[in-house]
Design a protein around this motif. Structure first.
Motif, PDB file in Angstrom:
ATOM      1  N   ASN A 295       0.837  -1.191   0.000  1.00 45.58           N
ATOM      2  CA  ASN A 295       0.000   0.000   0.000  1.00 45.58           C
ATOM      3  C   ASN A 295       0.878   1.249   0.000  1.00 45.58           C
ATOM      4  O   ASN A 295       2.096   1.177   0.247  1.00 45.58           O
ATOM      5  N   PHE A 296       0.262   2.390  -0.267  1.00 47.48           N
ATOM      6  CA  PHE A 296       1.046   3.614  -0.434  1.00 47.48           C
ATOM      7  C   PHE A 296       1.737   4.029   0.858  1.00 47.48           C
ATOM      8  O   PHE A 296       2.839   4.573   0.830  1.00 47.48           O
ATOM      9  N   PHE A 297       1.098   3.752   2.008  1.00 46.59           N
ATOM     10  CA  PHE A 297       1.720   4.158   3.261  1.00 46.59           C
ATOM     11  C   PHE A 297       3.032   3.411   3.484  1.00 46.59           C
ATOM     12  O   PHE A 297       4.017   3.996   3.937  1.00 46.59           O
ATOM     13  N   GLN A 298       3.052   2.124   3.167  1.00 41.26           N
ATOM     14  CA  GLN A 298       4.296   1.354   3.288  1.00 41.26           C
ATOM     15  C   GLN A 298       5.380   1.934   2.385  1.00 41.26           C
ATOM     16  O   GLN A 298       6.546   2.048   2.775  1.00 41.26           O
ATOM     17  N   LEU A 299       4.989   2.307   1.179  1.00 43.90           N
ATOM     18  CA  LEU A 299       5.928   2.912   0.237  1.00 43.90           C
ATOM     19  C   LEU A 299       6.456   4.238   0.795  1.00 43.90           C
ATOM     20  O   LEU A 299       7.655   4.530   0.715  1.00 43.90           O
ATOM     21  N   GLU A 300       5.552   5.023   1.383  1.00 43.22           N
ATOM     22  CA  GLU A 300       5.949   6.315   1.952  1.00 43.22           C
ATOM     23  C   GLU A 300       6.931   6.119   3.112  1.00 43.22           C
ATOM     24  O   GLU A 300       7.929   6.840   3.222  1.00 43.22           O
ATOM     25  N   VAL A 301       6.659   5.133   3.958  1.00 41.03           N
ATOM     26  CA  VAL A 301       7.555   4.831   5.076  1.00 41.03           C
ATOM     27  C   VAL A 301       8.930   4.444   4.548  1.00 41.03           C
ATOM     28  O   VAL A 301       9.963   4.926   5.030  1.00 41.03           O
ATOM     29  N   PHE A 302       8.951   3.581   3.551  1.00 43.33           N
ATOM     30  CA  PHE A 302      10.216   3.131   2.957  1.00 43.33           C
ATOM     31  C   PHE A 302      11.015   4.314   2.410  1.00 43.33           C
ATOM     32  O   PHE A 302      12.226   4.429   2.656  1.00 43.33           O
ATOM     33  N   LEU A 303      10.367   5.217   1.683  1.00 44.18           N
ATOM     34  CA  LEU A 303      11.064   6.366   1.103  1.00 44.18           C
ATOM     35  C   LEU A 303      11.614   7.290   2.181  1.00 44.18           C
ATOM     36  O   LEU A 303      12.705   7.852   2.035  1.00 44.18           O
ATOM     37  N   HIS A 304      10.879   7.445   3.270  1.00 41.58           N
ATOM     38  CA  HIS A 304      11.369   8.289   4.365  1.00 41.58           C
ATOM     39  C   HIS A 304      12.582   7.661   5.044  1.00 41.58           C
ATOM     40  O   HIS A 304      13.520   8.374   5.427  1.00 41.58           O
ATOM     41  N   VAL A 305      12.581   6.350   5.202  1.00 35.28           N
ATOM     42  CA  VAL A 305      13.729   5.672   5.798  1.00 35.28           C
ATOM     43  C   VAL A 305      14.965   5.878   4.927  1.00 35.28           C
ATOM     44  O   VAL A 305      16.059   6.176   5.423  1.00 35.28           O
ATOM     45  N   VAL A 306      14.807   5.728   3.620  1.00 34.88           N
ATOM     46  CA  VAL A 306      15.932   5.918   2.700  1.00 34.88           C
ATOM     47  C   VAL A 306      16.427   7.356   2.743  1.00 34.88           C
ATOM     48  O   VAL A 306      17.634   7.624   2.764  1.00 34.88           O
ATOM     49  N   GLU A 307      15.498   8.300   2.781  1.00 32.18           N
ATOM     50  CA  GLU A 307      15.867   9.717   2.775  1.00 32.18           C
ATOM     51  C   GLU A 307      16.623  10.098   4.040  1.00 32.18           C
ATOM     52  O   GLU A 307      17.630  10.816   3.993  1.00 32.18           O
ATOM     53  N   HIS A 308      16.147   9.616   5.195  1.00 29.67           N
ATOM     54  CA  HIS A 308      16.737  10.027   6.473  1.00 29.67           C
ATOM     55  C   HIS A 308      17.822   9.073   6.967  1.00 29.67           C
ATOM     56  O   HIS A 308      18.559   9.419   7.895  1.00 29.67           O
ATOM     57  N   GLY A 309      17.897   7.875   6.381  1.00 30.89           N
ATOM     58  CA  GLY A 309      18.914   6.920   6.788  1.00 30.89           C
ATOM     59  C   GLY A 309      18.735   6.379   8.190  1.00 30.89           C
ATOM     60  O   GLY A 309      19.687   5.900   8.804  1.00 30.89           O
ATOM     61  N   SER A 310      17.497   6.452   8.699  1.00 29.35           N
ATOM     62  CA  SER A 310      17.246   6.039  10.080  1.00 29.35           C
ATOM     63  C   SER A 310      15.768   5.737  10.274  1.00 29.35           C
ATOM     64  O   SER A 310      14.910   6.503   9.817  1.00 29.35           O
ATOM     65  N   PHE A 311      15.466   4.621  10.962  1.00 29.29           N
ATOM     66  CA  PHE A 311      14.083   4.301  11.300  1.00 29.29           C
ATOM     67  C   PHE A 311      13.511   5.349  12.251  1.00 29.29           C
ATOM     68  O   PHE A 311      12.356   5.756  12.120  1.00 29.29           O
ATOM     69  N   THR A 312      14.336   5.775  13.222  1.00 28.11           N
ATOM     70  CA  THR A 312      13.865   6.739  14.222  1.00 28.11           C
ATOM     71  C   THR A 312      13.525   8.086  13.589  1.00 28.11           C
ATOM     72  O   THR A 312      12.459   8.661  13.842  1.00 28.11           O
TER      73      THR A 312
ATOM     74  N   SER B 135       9.381   0.930  16.081  1.00 30.28           N
ATOM     75  CA  SER B 135       8.830  -0.404  15.816  1.00 30.28           C
ATOM     76  C   SER B 135       7.756  -0.347  14.738  1.00 30.28           C
ATOM     77  O   SER B 135       7.612  -1.281  13.933  1.00 30.28           O
ATOM     78  N   GLY B 136       7.002   0.759  14.706  1.00 31.85           N
ATOM     79  CA  GLY B 136       5.991   0.925  13.661  1.00 31.85           C
ATOM     80  C   GLY B 136       6.612   1.038  12.287  1.00 31.85           C
ATOM     81  O   GLY B 136       6.109   0.471  11.305  1.00 31.85           O
ATOM     82  N   VAL B 137       7.721   1.764  12.198  1.00 31.85           N
ATOM     83  CA  VAL B 137       8.444   1.873  10.930  1.00 31.85           C
ATOM     84  C   VAL B 137       8.961   0.502  10.518  1.00 31.85           C
ATOM     85  O   VAL B 137       8.800   0.069   9.366  1.00 31.85           O
ATOM     86  N   SER B 138       9.577  -0.215  11.473  1.00 30.42           N
ATOM     87  CA  SER B 138      10.123  -1.532  11.193  1.00 30.42           C
ATOM     88  C   SER B 138       9.040  -2.495  10.721  1.00 30.42           C
ATOM     89  O   SER B 138       9.253  -3.281   9.784  1.00 30.42           O
ATOM     90  N   HIS B 139       7.868  -2.436  11.351  1.00 28.38           N
ATOM     91  CA  HIS B 139       6.754  -3.315  10.968  1.00 28.38           C
ATOM     92  C   HIS B 139       6.339  -3.063   9.527  1.00 28.38           C
ATOM     93  O   HIS B 139       6.112  -4.017   8.756  1.00 28.38           O
TER      94      HIS B 139
ATOM     95  N   ALA C 270      12.884   8.704  10.423  1.00 30.76           N
ATOM     96  CA  ALA C 270      11.737   8.536   9.520  1.00 30.76           C
ATOM     97  C   ALA C 270      10.448   8.507  10.326  1.00 30.76           C
ATOM     98  O   ALA C 270       9.435   9.114   9.936  1.00 30.76           O
ATOM     99  N   GLY C 271      10.456   7.805  11.472  1.00 34.64           N
ATOM    100  CA  GLY C 271       9.274   7.743  12.321  1.00 34.64           C
ATOM    101  C   GLY C 271       8.873   9.100  12.853  1.00 34.64           C
ATOM    102  O   GLY C 271       7.684   9.445  12.892  1.00 34.64           O
ATOM    103  N   ASP C 272       9.868   9.901  13.254  1.00 38.02           N
ATOM    104  CA  ASP C 272       9.583  11.259  13.736  1.00 38.02           C
ATOM    105  C   ASP C 272       8.923  12.106  12.656  1.00 38.02           C
ATOM    106  O   ASP C 272       8.043  12.927  12.937  1.00 38.02           O
ATOM    107  N   ARG C 273       9.356  11.884  11.418  1.00 36.74           N
ATOM    108  CA  ARG C 273       8.825  12.689  10.304  1.00 36.74           C
ATOM    109  C   ARG C 273       7.374  12.349   9.990  1.00 36.74           C
ATOM    110  O   ARG C 273       6.596  13.222   9.617  1.00 36.74           O
ATOM    111  N   ILE C 274       6.993  11.072  10.152  1.00 33.00           N
ATOM    112  CA  ILE C 274       5.637  10.660   9.759  1.00 33.00           C
ATOM    113  C   ILE C 274       4.783  10.202  10.933  1.00 33.00           C
ATOM    114  O   ILE C 274       3.684   9.694  10.741  1.00 33.00           O
TER     115      ILE C 274
END
Length: 288
Positions: free
Chosen positions: A2-19, A30-34, A21-25
């Protein structure tokens, strides 16, 4: 997928960090990792490598990310088109810029644009010319600012930025009113490797002069500090020079040398509505 998963993935790549990326969205780590795990499971491939050095794309990730960015960009275009039909202006623009342009012009350009379109988010990625052109090609940024020569992009000229010689106070050449390339012979030379080195190298090559390069440096401020420290002299764009120089002196080159700075994009025709508005604001500011 789904698009939200894609958005999460792109934010992780952009920021280089799960944490980050999570702060941004608005997700926990753990939610990002899931979401990333669910995306990888559905696609049947591993997209990200996680190790002590951080997060990087796998080979599969590198192959699919341009398509994912294209999907995100197309969806953003749809949202902006619908918003325009409804009489609202929303959305975001991601812009690539190089340091000296960012410092001198971006605050003013963003201020003008935000006054007209307060609900549009402006994001910036800062790097060298080659990075900006790569970001344009990959879809990481919508538009960018760079200097010629450029390839595989559309270029809208905005201004010419002269390049000047920079010497330290008290240098044997500091009393001159201008410098020729011959003046650089046998002088320790600090080459600024931020993108304009191609212009400098070509000019030396045309004059059949080989500068004595002592250092290759990417950062403007580092080059200026090294000149002030009497480690050599250099040539650099006027935009990169401080307004109130200390321990250094800039001198015009004879003959003159300048870089042409402009807007770069994949295609002006295919820009989103808000990106087109931003380019118009930029052109009005520089060209009128």
């Amino acid at each position: 997928m789904n698009f939200f998963q894609l958005e999460v993935f792109l934010h992780v790549v952009e920021h280089g960090s799960f944490t980050k990326a999570g702060d941004r969205i608005g997700l926990t780590q753990s939610g990002v990792s899931h979401n990333i795990t669910a995306l990888e499971t559905e696609l049947g491939v591993t997209l990200l490598k996680r190790d002590r050095k951080g997060i990087t794309l796998t080979t599969a990730g590198e192959q699919v990310i341009p398509h994912m960015r294209a999907i995100a960009a197309n969806l953003a275009h749809i949202e902006q088109k619908i918003a325009a039909v409804n009489g609202m202006e929303i959305g975001k623009i991601t812009i690539g810029s190089f340091p000296s342009f960012t410092a001198r012009f971006i605050p003013k350009l963003f201020s003008i644009f935000k006054e007209k379109y307060p609900n549009i988010d402006l994001l910036i990625h800062e790097g060298g010319y080659e990075e900006i052109l790569t970001w344009i090609g990959e879809g990481t940024v919508d538009i960018g600012f760079a200097a010629k020569p450029v390839k595989n992009v559309e270029f809208i000229p905005l201004l010419n930025d002269p390049l000047s010689a920079v010497v330290y106070q008290g240098h044997s050449l500091s009393g001159k009113t201008s410098l020729t390339l011959e003046d650089f012979v046998d002088q320790p030379f600090i080459m600024l490797r931020s993108g304009c080195e191609t212009l400098i190298e070509d000019r030396f090559l045309e004059a059949k002069i080989k500068p004595s390069i002592s250092y290759d440096i990417k950062d403007n401020q580092t080059v200026l500090s090294m000149v002030a420290g009497k480690l050599g002299i250099t040539i650099m764009p006027d935009l990169a020079l401080p307004e109130k120089p200390e321990r250094i002196k800039s001198l015009p080159l004879n003959p003159e040398l300048s870089r042409e700075i402009g807007l770069v994009m994949k295609s002006a025709k295919h820009l989103s509505p808000v990106a087109k508005e931003f380019t118009k604001v930029v052109q009005d500011h520089f060209i009128g």
